[in-house]
Design an enzyme around this catalytic site. Sequence first.
Site, short mmCIF file in Angstrom:
data_model
loop_
_atom_site.label_atom_id
_atom_site.label_comp_id
_atom_site.label_asym_id
_atom_site.label_seq_id
_atom_site.Cartn_x
_atom_site.Cartn_y
_atom_site.Cartn_z
N ASN A 10 0.04 -2.58 -3.96
CA ASN A 10 -0.12 -1.28 -3.43
C ASN A 10 0.40 -0.12 -4.39
OD1 ASN A 10 -0.05 1.18 -1.92
ND2 ASN A 10 1.71 0.47 -0.54
N LYS A 12 0.77 2.96 -4.32
CA LYS A 12 1.21 3.99 -3.38
C LYS A 12 0.96 5.35 -4.17
CE LYS A 12 5.31 1.52 -1.97
NZ LYS A 12 6.08 1.36 -1.08
N HIS A 94 0.63 0.99 6.97
CA HIS A 94 1.62 0.86 6.13
C HIS A 94 3.00 1.40 6.73
CE1 HIS A 94 4.25 1.14 2.71
NE2 HIS A 94 3.96 -0.05 2.24
N GLU A 96 4.90 3.56 5.55
CA GLU A 96 5.02 4.87 5.24
C GLU A 96 4.08 5.62 6.02
OE1 GLU A 96 4.47 4.14 0.95
OE2 GLU A 96 6.56 3.09 1.30
N GLU A 166 6.04 -6.65 6.80
CA GLU A 166 6.86 -5.90 5.73
C GLU A 166 7.90 -5.40 6.48
OE1 GLU A 166 4.48 -4.82 2.28
OE2 GLU A 166 4.00 -3.15 3.76
N GLY A 172 10.83 -1.16 -0.97
CA GLY A 172 11.13 -0.29 -2.01
C GLY A 172 12.86 -0.03 -2.24
N SER A 212 10.11 -5.51 -1.60
CA SER A 212 10.67 -5.89 -2.72
C SER A 212 10.40 -7.08 -3.33
CB SER A 212 12.31 -5.54 -2.69
OG SER A 212 12.60 -4.14 -2.20
C1 PEP Z 1 4.74 -1.61 -0.30
O1 PEP Z 1 4.50 -0.61 -0.55
O2 PEP Z 1 4.13 -2.13 0.71
C2 PEP Z 1 6.00 -2.56 -0.59
C3 PEP Z 1 6.28 -3.66 -0.02
O3 PEP Z 1 6.99 -1.97 -1.66
P1 PEP Z 1 7.85 -2.73 -2.44
O4 PEP Z 1 7.26 -3.99 -3.06
O5 PEP Z 1 8.21 -1.56 -3.57
O6 PEP Z 1 8.86 -2.90 -1.49
#
Ligand code: PEP
Length: 248
Positions: A10, A12, A94, A96, A166, A172, A212
């Site tokens: 992703n 973003k 997601h 966000e 997640e 992040g 992450s």
């Molecule tokens: C994500 O955007 O779904 C995500 C898991 O980001 P990151 O790997 O940067 O934590």
Amino acid sequence: MSRKRIVAGNWKMNTTLEEAHALASEVARGAGEEVDLVLIPPTCFLATVLDATASSAVSVGAQNMHPAASGAFTGETSGPMLTSLGAQYVVCGHSERRHVFGESSAFIGEKVSAAHANGLIPILCVGETLEDREAGRTDAVVLDQLEAGLQGLESSQIPGTVIAYEPVWAIGTGRTASPEQAQEVHASIRARLAERFGGEIAGRVRIQYGGSVKPGNAAELLGQPDIDGALVGGASLVASSFLAIADA
Ligand code: PEP
């Protein structure tokens, strides 16, 4: 039950047109076929990423969609638009979208149904905040989001739906759920799917972990019995890191 691993990147709201083309081309050159690899660029670069990955094993998806097929929804992208471009996947819910843009679980469920109606594979994201976890509400929150997300689907559509667990506190932030913490929630998700749709169907659903994920922690996370892949944010912006996660 063997499930093909799926690793999705992703991006973003990152990359320019040139960077998107270069990153997708590099991933396409290094991609093997043992794992399903999916690139999820910003919507405005879907066409260039589709072009850069055209003769490779890489699939392409969108970060979001609107449930309506068309209409007065300024700034939104519909399922038929994504399908006409050649996208195969779409991320729904997601964290966000849930937490920054205030999308409700019911609205996200509409997106998941619309994705299927348009022949797209939804990646339904679920996950608890740190506050939820500390209050002992992880399973309750995640399973509620799961139920709402799958609400409009027929049993036959469940195996063609990807779930991404997640934890919000791990996205992040550089903080990763331990393999045991992640496996525990993945097992609860699969148990709920089995309760609702039967063990055979639940055994076919791919559940990704996201938060992450990096080359250094991917093997241990993906070594857990109910973790079938990764949804990767930051580390997917560097082709070598993303490919190393897929290798793991
Ligand atoms: C994500 O955007 O779904 C995500 C898991 O980001 P990151 O790997 O940067 O934590």
